[in-house]
Design an enzyme around this catalytic site. Sequence first.
Site, PDB file in Angstrom:
ATOM      1  N   ARG A  93       0.848  -1.202   0.000  1.00 14.02           N
ATOM      2  CA  ARG A  93       0.000   0.000   0.000  1.00 14.02           C
ATOM      3  C   ARG A  93       0.881   1.250   0.000  1.00 14.02           C
ATOM      4  NH1 ARG A  93      -4.902   1.857   4.140  1.00 14.02           N
ATOM      5  NH2 ARG A  93      -5.093   3.961   3.294  1.00 14.02           N
ATOM      6  N   ASP A 170     -18.109  -0.399   2.883  1.00 10.79           N
ATOM      7  CA  ASP A 170     -18.604   0.257   4.104  1.00 10.79           C
ATOM      8  C   ASP A 170     -18.510   1.779   4.058  1.00 10.79           C
ATOM      9  OD1 ASP A 170     -15.885   0.650   4.394  1.00 10.79           O
ATOM     10  OD2 ASP A 170     -15.832   0.087   6.500  1.00 10.79           O
ATOM     11  N   HIS A 200     -16.857   3.932  -4.471  1.00 19.77           N
ATOM     12  CA  HIS A 200     -16.022   5.100  -4.125  1.00 19.77           C
ATOM     13  C   HIS A 200     -16.208   6.224  -5.147  1.00 19.77           C
ATOM     14  CE1 HIS A 200     -12.933   2.827  -1.374  1.00 19.77           C
ATOM     15  NE2 HIS A 200     -14.177   2.754  -0.958  1.00 19.77           N
ATOM     16  N   TYR A 264     -14.695  10.063  -1.710  1.00 18.76           N
ATOM     17  CA  TYR A 264     -13.567   9.722  -2.578  1.00 18.76           C
ATOM     18  C   TYR A 264     -13.557  10.518  -3.882  1.00 18.76           C
ATOM     19  CZ  TYR A 264     -12.145   5.757   0.312  1.00 18.76           C
ATOM     20  OH  TYR A 264     -11.690   4.971   1.347  1.00 18.76           O
ATOM     21  N   ARG A 284      -0.831   7.883   3.981  1.00 23.85           N
ATOM     22  CA  ARG A 284      -1.853   7.215   4.789  1.00 23.85           C
ATOM     23  C   ARG A 284      -1.388   5.818   5.244  1.00 23.85           C
ATOM     24  NH1 ARG A 284      -5.527   7.203   8.403  1.00 23.85           N
ATOM     25  NH2 ARG A 284      -7.040   5.556   8.180  1.00 23.85           N
TER      26      ARG A 284
END
Length: 441
Positions: A93, A170, A200, A264, A284
């Site tokens: 990530r 979610d 998103h 988003y 992040r």
Amino acid sequence: MKKFNITIAGGGSTFTPGIILMLLDYLDEFPIDTIKLYDNDGDRQKTIADACEILLKERAPEVSLLASTNPEEAFTNVDFVMAHIRVGKYAMREQDEKIPLKHGVVGQETCGPGGIAYGMRSIPGVLELVDYMEKYSPDAWMLNYSNPAAIVAEATRKLRPNSKILNICDMPIGIEELIAKSLGLSSRKEMEVNYYGLNHFGWWTDIRDKEGNSLMPQVTEHVSKYGYTMGGQDIPGEEASWNSTFKKAKDVQALDAATVPNTYLKYYLYPDYEVAHSDKNHTRANEVMEGREKFVFGECQAIIDKGSAEDTRLETDDHASYIVDLAKAIAFNTKERMLMIVENNGAIVNFDPTAMVEVPCIVGSNGPEKLVVGEIPRFQKSLMEQQVGVEKLVVEAFEEGSYQKLWQAITLSKTVPSAKVAKDILDDLIEANKAFWPELK
């Protein structure tokens, strides 16, 4: 009442303890016999599993727990597979976020080039889980909330068209809870929403109370002033990056004041702002590794060392209650109204029928039945067409091992300024993902 057997795929995830705690909160409505954890990283999973076993013995001794890295053991005799895998873990990530930022492009785990890179890793991982489930428990349903959900959903539509996989997210749930709070309601369940878009990448067009009264005037006014924060103040307990995201929603909403947006969308509509306000050396991913990951594994180790979960600070993942709603809808034919990621096929009448869209569905034992959205405006339609093009090209690139199509996908993303920048990012991503992606020609 029947007791269900559940496999949580991604058993070593930092979200697993919160999901197990949430399942325990709903045992009266959704009884469980066995929870199985499955992960291909046994060492990582062991810490989570050992702590959760102690937790279950103390709070629900009738529920048994099994942790395994063996697919046959993990997927045999189960009713539901709840999948939340992260192929490459947080180390990858970090690459997804930092490589685009190095080139002056949004670095985000599900949007833009980072989301494309993550998607290329996630597709084979999720397909593998589907195949295990169909081999060992052919009547089971997979409730998939592995990211990037849009690319994963397109891959399963195209490459496993008959599989019993339901793709969900979610993020709308979290935003609806904030909307409910801004209205003074106790829960999003006091509202009925209309929403359309891609994962998103969508808009709420109507929000009503249970008596049918429109709440949209108050909601649009609130979001236009404060985004999804309360009076413009930071939301207590939220990290700085999320508070910034919730505030930025007011700028996204300005483009269509009659709707309220998924947060988003800021990455597509204000990419220059996002890059300017990003730290390319500390993204992040670093926040999560230093925050939630350290906290969850620390708490799990503390439970193991102490032999008790009595004073644990691990908390129920309230957002994840929608997973139980979905499982109950399938198991008990409840006809729950939920936002799902499904093949369009007429729900949005002026849009690609094969696009995987996020729209309200009525969910029962046969799965989701889409509600018709109708026609959507040109602005949203055009944005969505561009993004669907990205998602479809990524899946085709994976299937064909095509460098050209992945270059096209990154070029087409609204977050990327040119084909040259797209190629530079792609070449760096290929190098970083050698252990995960198919070879591209």
